[in-house]
Design a protein around this motif. Structure first.
Motif, PDB file in Angstrom:
ATOM      1  N   LEU A 508       0.873  -1.171   0.000  1.00  0.00           N
ATOM      2  CA  LEU A 508       0.000   0.000   0.000  1.00  0.00           C
ATOM      3  C   LEU A 508       0.914   1.226   0.000  1.00  0.00           C
ATOM      4  N   ASN A 509       0.960   1.920  -1.139  1.00  0.00           N
ATOM      5  CA  ASN A 509       1.804   3.106  -1.272  1.00  0.00           C
ATOM      6  C   ASN A 509       0.991   4.334  -0.879  1.00  0.00           C
ATOM      7  N   VAL A 510       1.519   5.143   0.032  1.00  0.00           N
ATOM      8  CA  VAL A 510       0.816   6.349   0.476  1.00  0.00           C
ATOM      9  C   VAL A 510       1.259   7.493  -0.433  1.00  0.00           C
ATOM     10  N   LEU A 511       0.296   8.153  -1.070  1.00  0.00           N
ATOM     11  CA  LEU A 511       0.653   9.247  -1.982  1.00  0.00           C
ATOM     12  C   LEU A 511       0.840  10.550  -1.206  1.00  0.00           C
ATOM     13  N   GLU A 512       1.693  11.413  -1.771  1.00  0.00           N
ATOM     14  CA  GLU A 512       2.057  12.643  -1.063  1.00  0.00           C
ATOM     15  C   GLU A 512       1.272  13.834  -1.596  1.00  0.00           C
ATOM     16  N   GLU A 513       0.738  14.630  -0.679  1.00  0.00           N
ATOM     17  CA  GLU A 513       0.030  15.853  -1.072  1.00  0.00           C
ATOM     18  C   GLU A 513       0.955  16.711  -1.939  1.00  0.00           C
ATOM     19  N   GLY A 514       0.451  17.199  -3.049  1.00  0.00           N
ATOM     20  CA  GLY A 514       1.228  18.058  -3.929  1.00  0.00           C
ATOM     21  C   GLY A 514       2.177  17.314  -4.854  1.00  0.00           C
ATOM     22  N   ASN A 515       2.225  15.997  -4.720  1.00  0.00           N
ATOM     23  CA  ASN A 515       3.178  15.252  -5.552  1.00  0.00           C
ATOM     24  C   ASN A 515       2.592  13.911  -6.015  1.00  0.00           C
ATOM     25  N   TYR A 516       1.295  13.932  -6.301  1.00  0.00           N
ATOM     26  CA  TYR A 516       0.673  12.652  -6.664  1.00  0.00           C
ATOM     27  C   TYR A 516       0.009  12.671  -8.042  1.00  0.00           C
ATOM     28  N   GLN A 517      -0.102  13.863  -8.637  1.00  0.00           N
ATOM     29  CA  GLN A 517      -0.891  13.951  -9.875  1.00  0.00           C
ATOM     30  C   GLN A 517      -0.338  13.058 -10.981  1.00  0.00           C
ATOM     31  N   GLY A 518       0.996  13.032 -11.106  1.00  0.00           N
ATOM     32  CA  GLY A 518       1.605  12.228 -12.172  1.00  0.00           C
ATOM     33  C   GLY A 518       1.283  10.749 -11.991  1.00  0.00           C
ATOM     34  N   LEU A 519       1.450  10.269 -10.759  1.00  0.00           N
ATOM     35  CA  LEU A 519       1.162   8.847 -10.497  1.00  0.00           C
ATOM     36  C   LEU A 519      -0.320   8.557 -10.694  1.00  0.00           C
ATOM     37  N   MET A 520      -1.157   9.471 -10.207  1.00  0.00           N
ATOM     38  CA  MET A 520      -2.600   9.232 -10.308  1.00  0.00           C
ATOM     39  C   MET A 520      -3.020   9.178 -11.781  1.00  0.00           C
ATOM     40  N   LYS A 521      -2.506  10.129 -12.570  1.00  0.00           N
ATOM     41  CA  LYS A 521      -2.856  10.167 -13.994  1.00  0.00           C
ATOM     42  C   LYS A 521      -2.414   8.870 -14.678  1.00  0.00           C
ATOM     43  N   HIS A 522      -1.202   8.416 -14.331  1.00  0.00           N
ATOM     44  CA  HIS A 522      -0.690   7.198 -14.969  1.00  0.00           C
ATOM     45  C   HIS A 522      -1.577   5.995 -14.636  1.00  0.00           C
ATOM     46  N   PHE A 523      -1.898   5.824 -13.349  1.00  0.00           N
ATOM     47  CA  PHE A 523      -2.606   4.596 -12.967  1.00  0.00           C
ATOM     48  C   PHE A 523      -4.112   4.662 -13.211  1.00  0.00           C
ATOM     49  N   LEU A 524      -4.636   5.864 -13.481  1.00  0.00           N
ATOM     50  CA  LEU A 524      -6.062   5.947 -13.836  1.00  0.00           C
ATOM     51  C   LEU A 524      -6.286   5.720 -15.329  1.00  0.00           C
ATOM     52  N   LYS A 525      -5.193   5.663 -16.101  1.00  0.00           N
ATOM     53  CA  LYS A 525      -5.299   5.400 -17.549  1.00  0.00           C
ATOM     54  C   LYS A 525      -6.004   4.076 -17.778  1.00  0.00           C
ATOM     55  N   ARG A 526      -6.659   3.950 -18.910  1.00  0.00           N
ATOM     56  CA  ARG A 526      -7.246   2.654 -19.262  1.00  0.00           C
ATOM     57  C   ARG A 526      -6.155   1.825 -19.942  1.00  0.00           C
ATOM     58  N   PHE A 527      -5.705   0.775 -19.277  1.00  0.00           N
ATOM     59  CA  PHE A 527      -4.640  -0.065 -19.839  1.00  0.00           C
ATOM     60  C   PHE A 527      -5.259  -1.158 -20.699  1.00  0.00           C
ATOM     61  N   PRO A 528      -4.618  -1.488 -21.831  1.00  0.00           N
ATOM     62  CA  PRO A 528      -5.105  -2.663 -22.580  1.00  0.00           C
ATOM     63  C   PRO A 528      -4.940  -3.913 -21.713  1.00  0.00           C
ATOM     64  N   PRO A 529      -5.783  -4.944 -21.927  1.00  0.00           N
ATOM     65  CA  PRO A 529      -5.643  -6.167 -21.129  1.00  0.00           C
ATOM     66  C   PRO A 529      -4.214  -6.698 -21.163  1.00  0.00           C
ATOM     67  N   GLY A 530      -3.702  -7.063 -20.003  1.00  0.00           N
ATOM     68  CA  GLY A 530      -2.383  -7.674 -19.909  1.00  0.00           C
ATOM     69  C   GLY A 530      -1.227  -6.690 -19.944  1.00  0.00           C
TER      70      GLY A 530
END
Ligand code: FEO
Length: 599
Positions: A508-530
């Motif tokens: 469980l990675n705790v995200l940091e206030e003011g420094n999470y947008q890049g990670l959030m944007k990356h992991f909210l992307k719709r990834f192709p299966p696999g």
């Protein structure tokens, strides 16, 4: 009027009922064993040459992750002694000593010829290894999928016989066993067994109930009705189409007794019990959207891949209808496809005379632009060309829910994940209208008030063998001191659910206030299966093997201790085993919402 209970409703409790019924004539009770609650064993002759062994688990309160039990449960297995001897299913591991010792008194184990596995879930197959140790030469009989599962469970070679719908096994003395394929009830490998001599139908989970009592059969149906329905709602309702398919297959049989794997055997009210399954399933099928998954049995890995895709579809709450193209009439295919919200096709072999081949034309003429589809190759190397067929479907106007899956080698954990995620994508596409409607729904004061609950922002990352997963999480809370524990709510349709089984480990990675947008944007992307979720992201490996995000404010290494189904989410309780803060002055990112009816 049929009342349907939401599947896996966790708070539904039934009153404890203790019927006072006279013991059955001829019934023998083995001694009680004290550990793990009250465990007893009951045996009784139920038909010519046939003995039931019922392991009574009086105090079990929860059945794995599925549902709460209020009346305990039983694990029933059956011994048929014709000229050949067959054992149908075993028991839960907790009955190891009691069951194996008692079985040894009932039969000369060196004479055990067959062990029939109705399906491979551990509450019935938990003692297969013990039986193999006692009788190494026994032949294990099961569906193709069951035998594959068992090979991974027992880790030793064993004699086996794969059976399909309609196959027969002669035991002699008038006992001929006929096998009925019942996939998805509730495992993909399920078979039923019918003894044509005694007219006993052995159904394992199907028609069962979690009800522990030493009354062998269904003498007082009123006492059993609620447990029977609750069990159906939790285990069978999600596969209502498969229930109807199985009912159709057993329709021609004359049944004297339904020998279930859980609870009392059904003898006095068989027509009523069957009718309830039929009525409930028809009601569910009439309203539910489903996906047809067409495959070719015994061709490459077609069935295996179809099952993995079906699993992913089911996670989204969609029904699934598995269709073997080799044995299904074009008229039935047309009928099934016509009512489906979408479909998946495993390309059949192009060998001359293959029965599945002409069905591709049937699919093309039945398909509707409103439907979504996906296609896959089976890995056998002689498939009908995939791309021309896929392009034709796209030209008709259908939506392709996931890119074609091309399998060239035996399936691995990674390809299973790919298929599973492809199925989830298709299910989520079919759910899109419902989701949008929910988002647009007028928000009540209640929902607005609920939205004022604040949460942190976290990224859950996991690796299990070859498979990895990641999910942005905000519904996370510390929930115990000793041991240190946290609970995370995870939506049922998230692919990562399969990496959060009891005993699984993650970070469980705790995200940091003011420094999470890049990670959030990356992991909210719709990834192709696999797809690799971590490509381009800086990570290092935790001591439990899961990825730690280098940019995280802090991390916790967790192990899943238990899970509870809560309507549309799983509550996953985990023990925290290690952790570290990377930036002592950093603050945890906070997620503020306006309403409580979505994230
Ligand atoms: Fe009773 Fe699916 O095991």
């Amino acid at each position: 009027m049929v009342t349907l209970i939401t599947p896996r409703q966790p708070d539904f409790r039934l009153p404890r009922v203790t019927p006072q019924l006279a013991p059955q004539p001829g019934l023998q009770m083995a001694p009680q064993v004290p550990p793990q609650g009250r465990l007893t064993l009951q045996t009784q002759t139920i038909a010519a040459d046939t003995i039931a062994l019922r392991c009574l688990d009086w105090d079990r309160e929860r059945f794995d992750i599925e549902f709460e039990l209020n009346n305990g449960t039983t694990y029933n297995s059956f011994l048929i002694q014709g000229e050949k001897t067959a054992l149908i299913d075993t028991s839960h591991r907790k009955f190891q000593a009691l069951y194996c010792d008692y079985l040894d008194t009932l039969v000369d184990l060196s004479r055990l010829d067959y062990l029939i596995i109705s399906h491979t879930e551990p509450d019935h197959s938990g003692l297969v290894s013990d039986i193999l140790a006692l009788v190494p030469e026994v032949t294990i009989v099961g569906s193709k999928v069951a035998i594959q599962f068992l090979e991974n469970m027992v880790h030793r070679p064993f004699a086996h016989r794969i059976v399909k719908q309609g196959d027969r096994l002669e035991l002699g003395n008038g006992h001929t066993l006929e096998f009925i394929s019942a996939p998805n009830l509730h495992w993909p490998d399920t078979i039923l067994t019918y003894d044509t001599g005694t007219q006993v139908l052995y159904t394992c989970d199907v028609f069962g109930m979690h009800y522990c009592d030493d009354c062998l059969v269904d003498q007082v149906p009123e006492m059993l009705a609620a447990d029977f329905q609750y069990y159906y709602d939790c285990l069978m309702g999600p596969n209502a189409r498969s229930v109807l398919a199985a009912l159709k297959r057993i329709e021609p049989l004359t049944i004297n007794l339904i020998a279930t794997g859980h609870g009392p055997l059904l003898q006095h009210h068989i027509a009523t019990w069957l009718d309830r399954y039929r009525t409930w399933s028809e009601a569910l099928v009439a309203t539910a959207t489903y996906v047809a998954v067409l495959y070719t049995e015994d061709y490459g890995y077609s069935e295996h891949l179809a099952q993995a895709i079906a699993h992913g579809i089911s996670r989204t709450g969609m029904g699934v209808e598995l269709v073997d193209m080799g044995s299904t009439h074009p008229h039935d295919v047309r009928e099934i496809l016509g009512r489906a919200g979408g479909f998946v096709v495993g390309m059949p072999p192009q060998t001359t005379g293959a029965t599945a081949h002409p069905l591709l034309s049937t699919i093309l003429t039945t398909a509707s632009p409103k439907q979504a589809f996906g296609v896959f190759e089976s890995g056998a190397g002689q498939d009908e060309p995939l791309y021309p067929f896929r392009n034709q479907l796209r030209e008709i106007g259908l939506t392709e829910a996931f890119p074609p899956i091309l399998i060239k080698a035996p399936p691995t954990e990674a390809t299973d994940q790919l298929c599973d995620e492809a199925g989830t994508d298709l299910g989520q596409w079919l759910n899109r209208d419902r989701t949008v409607k929910q988002l647009k729904a007028v928000n009540s004061d209640l929902e607005k008030a609920l939205g004022r609950l604040s949460n942190g922002l976290y990224l859950l990352t996991a690796r299990k063998g070859e498979v990895t997963g990641a999910m942005l999480a905000s519904w996370v809370i510390q929930s115990s001191f000793k041991p240190l524990g946290v609970t995370i709510a995870v939506a049922n349709d998230r692919a990562i659910v399969s990496l959060l089984q009891v005993g699984d480990r993650f970070v469980l990675n705790v995200l940091e206030e003011g420094n999470y947008q890049g990670l959030m944007k990356h992991f909210l992307k719709r990834f192709p299966p696999g797809a690799d979720r971590f490509a381009g992201i800086s990570t290092y490996t935790g001591s439990n093997g899961s990825p730690i995000l280098a940019e995280a404010l802090a991390y916790l290494e967790c192990e899943v201790i238990s899970r509870m189904a809560c309507s549309d989410h799983w509550l996953v309780y985990c023990q925290v085993q290690a952790g570290r803060v990377a930036k002592p002055d950093g603050l945890t990112a906070v997620h503020h919402r306006k309403v409580g009816n979505h994230y």
